[in-house]
Design a protein around this motif. Structure first.
Motif, mmCIF file in Angstrom:
data_model
loop_
_atom_site.group_PDB
_atom_site.id
_atom_site.type_symbol
_atom_site.label_atom_id
_atom_site.label_comp_id
_atom_site.label_asym_id
_atom_site.label_seq_id
_atom_site.Cartn_x
_atom_site.Cartn_y
_atom_site.Cartn_z
ATOM 1 N N PRO A 41 50.618 -25.689 -1.575
ATOM 2 C CA PRO A 41 49.271 -25.725 -1.006
ATOM 3 C C PRO A 41 48.324 -24.679 -1.591
ATOM 4 C CG PRO A 41 50.900 -25.973 0.723
ATOM 5 C CD PRO A 41 51.659 -25.645 -0.536
ATOM 6 N N SER A 42 48.836 -23.492 -1.908
ATOM 7 C CA SER A 42 47.997 -22.448 -2.478
ATOM 8 C C SER A 42 47.706 -22.754 -3.949
ATOM 9 C CB SER A 42 48.675 -21.081 -2.362
ATOM 10 O OG SER A 42 47.930 -20.100 -3.054
ATOM 11 N N LYS A 43 46.454 -23.045 -4.251
ATOM 12 C CA LYS A 43 46.083 -23.369 -5.631
ATOM 13 C C LYS A 43 46.352 -22.196 -6.573
ATOM 14 C CE LYS A 43 42.479 -26.704 -4.380
ATOM 15 N NZ LYS A 43 41.029 -27.015 -4.463
ATOM 16 N N ARG A 44 46.202 -20.994 -6.055
ATOM 17 C CA ARG A 44 46.363 -19.793 -6.884
ATOM 18 C C ARG A 44 47.751 -19.707 -7.511
ATOM 19 N NH1 ARG A 44 44.285 -14.703 -7.711
ATOM 20 N NH2 ARG A 44 45.739 -12.946 -7.679
ATOM 21 N N ILE A 45 48.739 -20.282 -6.869
ATOM 22 C CA ILE A 45 50.116 -20.115 -7.326
ATOM 23 C C ILE A 45 50.621 -21.301 -8.145
ATOM 24 C CG2 ILE A 45 51.478 -21.199 -5.454
ATOM 25 C CD1 ILE A 45 51.877 -17.621 -6.848
ATOM 26 N N ARG A 46 49.798 -22.317 -8.325
ATOM 27 C CA ARG A 46 50.297 -23.552 -8.928
ATOM 28 C C ARG A 46 50.723 -23.403 -10.389
ATOM 29 N NH1 ARG A 46 46.236 -28.004 -6.113
ATOM 30 N NH2 ARG A 46 47.090 -27.762 -3.990
ATOM 31 N N ASP A 48 55.043 -35.517 -14.735
ATOM 32 C CA ASP A 48 55.285 -34.166 -14.213
ATOM 33 C C ASP A 48 54.905 -33.111 -15.243
ATOM 34 O OD1 ASP A 48 56.177 -34.898 -11.680
ATOM 35 O OD2 ASP A 48 58.261 -35.098 -12.319
ATOM 36 N N LYS A 49 55.240 -33.348 -16.503
ATOM 37 C CA LYS A 49 54.880 -32.373 -17.527
ATOM 38 C C LYS A 49 53.367 -32.241 -17.648
ATOM 39 C CE LYS A 49 55.636 -31.053 -22.356
ATOM 40 N NZ LYS A 49 56.397 -31.333 -23.601
ATOM 41 N N GLU A 50 52.654 -33.343 -17.618
ATOM 42 C CA GLU A 50 51.202 -33.284 -17.711
ATOM 43 C C GLU A 50 50.611 -32.544 -16.511
ATOM 44 O OE1 GLU A 50 47.521 -33.328 -19.099
ATOM 45 O OE2 GLU A 50 49.332 -33.872 -20.223
ATOM 46 N N ALA A 51 51.166 -32.777 -15.330
ATOM 47 C CA ALA A 51 50.705 -32.074 -14.141
ATOM 48 C C ALA A 51 50.946 -30.570 -14.270
ATOM 49 C CB ALA A 51 51.397 -32.621 -12.894
ATOM 50 N N MET A 52 52.101 -30.198 -14.821
ATOM 51 C CA MET A 52 52.421 -28.785 -15.029
ATOM 52 C C MET A 52 51.444 -28.125 -15.988
ATOM 53 S SD MET A 52 56.487 -29.561 -15.225
ATOM 54 C CE MET A 52 57.094 -27.993 -15.857
ATOM 55 N N LEU A 53 51.171 -28.805 -17.096
ATOM 56 C CA LEU A 53 50.230 -28.268 -18.085
ATOM 57 C C LEU A 53 48.834 -28.115 -17.487
ATOM 58 C CD1 LEU A 53 51.388 -30.319 -21.193
ATOM 59 C CD2 LEU A 53 51.528 -27.823 -20.959
ATOM 60 N N THR A 54 48.426 -29.091 -16.690
ATOM 61 C CA THR A 54 47.089 -29.066 -16.088
ATOM 62 C C THR A 54 46.892 -27.835 -15.213
ATOM 63 O OG1 THR A 54 46.922 -31.478 -16.115
ATOM 64 C CG2 THR A 54 45.525 -30.306 -14.535
ATOM 65 N N GLN A 55 47.960 -27.371 -14.531
ATOM 66 C CA GLN A 55 47.832 -26.220 -13.646
ATOM 67 C C GLN A 55 47.560 -24.923 -14.399
ATOM 68 O OE1 GLN A 55 47.579 -27.187 -10.557
ATOM 69 N NE2 GLN A 55 48.138 -29.188 -11.408
ATOM 70 N N CYS A 56 47.886 -24.872 -15.676
ATOM 71 C CA CYS A 56 47.787 -23.620 -16.430
ATOM 72 C C CYS A 56 46.700 -23.655 -17.511
ATOM 73 C CB CYS A 56 49.143 -23.290 -17.071
ATOM 74 S SG CYS A 56 50.468 -23.006 -15.882
ATOM 75 N N ARG A 57 46.089 -24.787 -17.717
ATOM 76 C CA ARG A 57 45.042 -24.868 -18.745
ATOM 77 C C ARG A 57 43.725 -24.295 -18.252
ATOM 78 N NH1 ARG A 57 46.774 -30.896 -20.611
ATOM 79 N NH2 ARG A 57 48.116 -30.287 -22.348
#
Length: 257
Positions: free
Chosen positions: A221-226, A248-257
């Motif tokens: 839920p916390s966007k800061r930690i995604r 899932d990989k694309e979702a993971m990359l999206t959180q850090c871009r």
């Protein structure tokens, strides 16, 4: 100071204030239930406590600290890009027991194993504060305070409501099974089930909502930690040579871009 030595010191203090005969901590939830929640909307944007996963590759340091700098986020993307992908296989034959008895202290080749304390209590001690142990024990926790990385809440936990804090398998065991662990030896499955790299004490309701979802369908839920969550998911996948789905990989990359 080592983990066991710290427990011993705290246990001595706790013995003076706790009543004798308290029961052991309940096993709590495993994070592999049936529900799936969409973590992509809303969420608590509060802070986080703990060490960045980029600085904690073995999972022995507490918590899951936020990744915020541009450099660290670039490093996170580089790490996630190393993860391979494939389609999610069938769940046929999956059973929690295929990964060994829950929270066994007998896993080989992972930190904290065979230290005389079960995995759940090891993880509570790693991430909790103000630890209080059962009288006469330097393992069994009866209360603590947890800065929950998934929700940003501070949880005052006690064994009387054990499920309020659950231990999340970041890469869920059912997910592992479907991505290749069904072909592993039992010993390797016990390893991933008890590896602190794959385990985080968190808010019980958040963990229950995750079920066996991958990052495309559930995020904290916390966007800061995604971004940190995505990195930890990638670290487990890389260590155990498990792929993730393309989504899932694309979702993971999206959180850090």
């Amino acid at each position: 100071m080592g983990l066991r030595r710290s427990r011993a010191i705290l246990a001595g203090v706790a013995a003076a204030v706790l009543l004798a005969g308290c029961g052991p901590v309940d096993a709590g939830g495993l994070g592999d239930g049936g529900g799936v929640a969409d973590g992509g909307s809303g969420g608590n944007d509060g802070g986080s406590a703990g060490v960045s996963p980029l600085d904690n590759p073995k999972g022995t340091e507490p918590g899951l600290g936020a990744i915020t700098s541009s450099k660290d986020r670039a490093d996170a993307v580089t790490l996630i890009e190393k993860v391979t992908t494939k389609g999610r296989g069938p769940k046929t034959g999956y059973d929690r027991d295929e990964f060994g008895y829950a929270w066994a202290d007998t896993a080989e080749g992972v930190p904290f194993a065979r230290n005389g304390c079960d995995t759940r209590n090891d993880l509570l001690a790693r991430d909790g504060k103000d630890l209080k142990y059962r009288s006469g024990s330097n393992c069994v926790l009866v209360s603590m305070t947890l800065d929950d990385p998934y929700t940003g809440k501070v949880i005052d936990w006690s064994k009387s409501d054990a499920s309020e804090v659950q231990i999340d398998h970041v890469m869920p065991l059912s997910y592992d099974w479907q991505m290749g662990a069904s072909r592993w030896s039992k010993a390797k499955r016990v390893q991933i089930a008890n590896d602190p790299l794959n385990l985080i004490p968190v808010d019980g309701s958040a963990n229950s909502s995750k079920g066996d979802s991958g990052p495309a369908t559930w995020l904290p839920p916390s966007k800061r930690i995604r971004c940190s969550y995505a990195v930890r998911f990638a670290q487990v996948a890389l260590k155990y040579e498990l792929p993730v789905t393309a989504a899932d990989k694309e979702a993971m990359l999206t959180q850090c871009r």
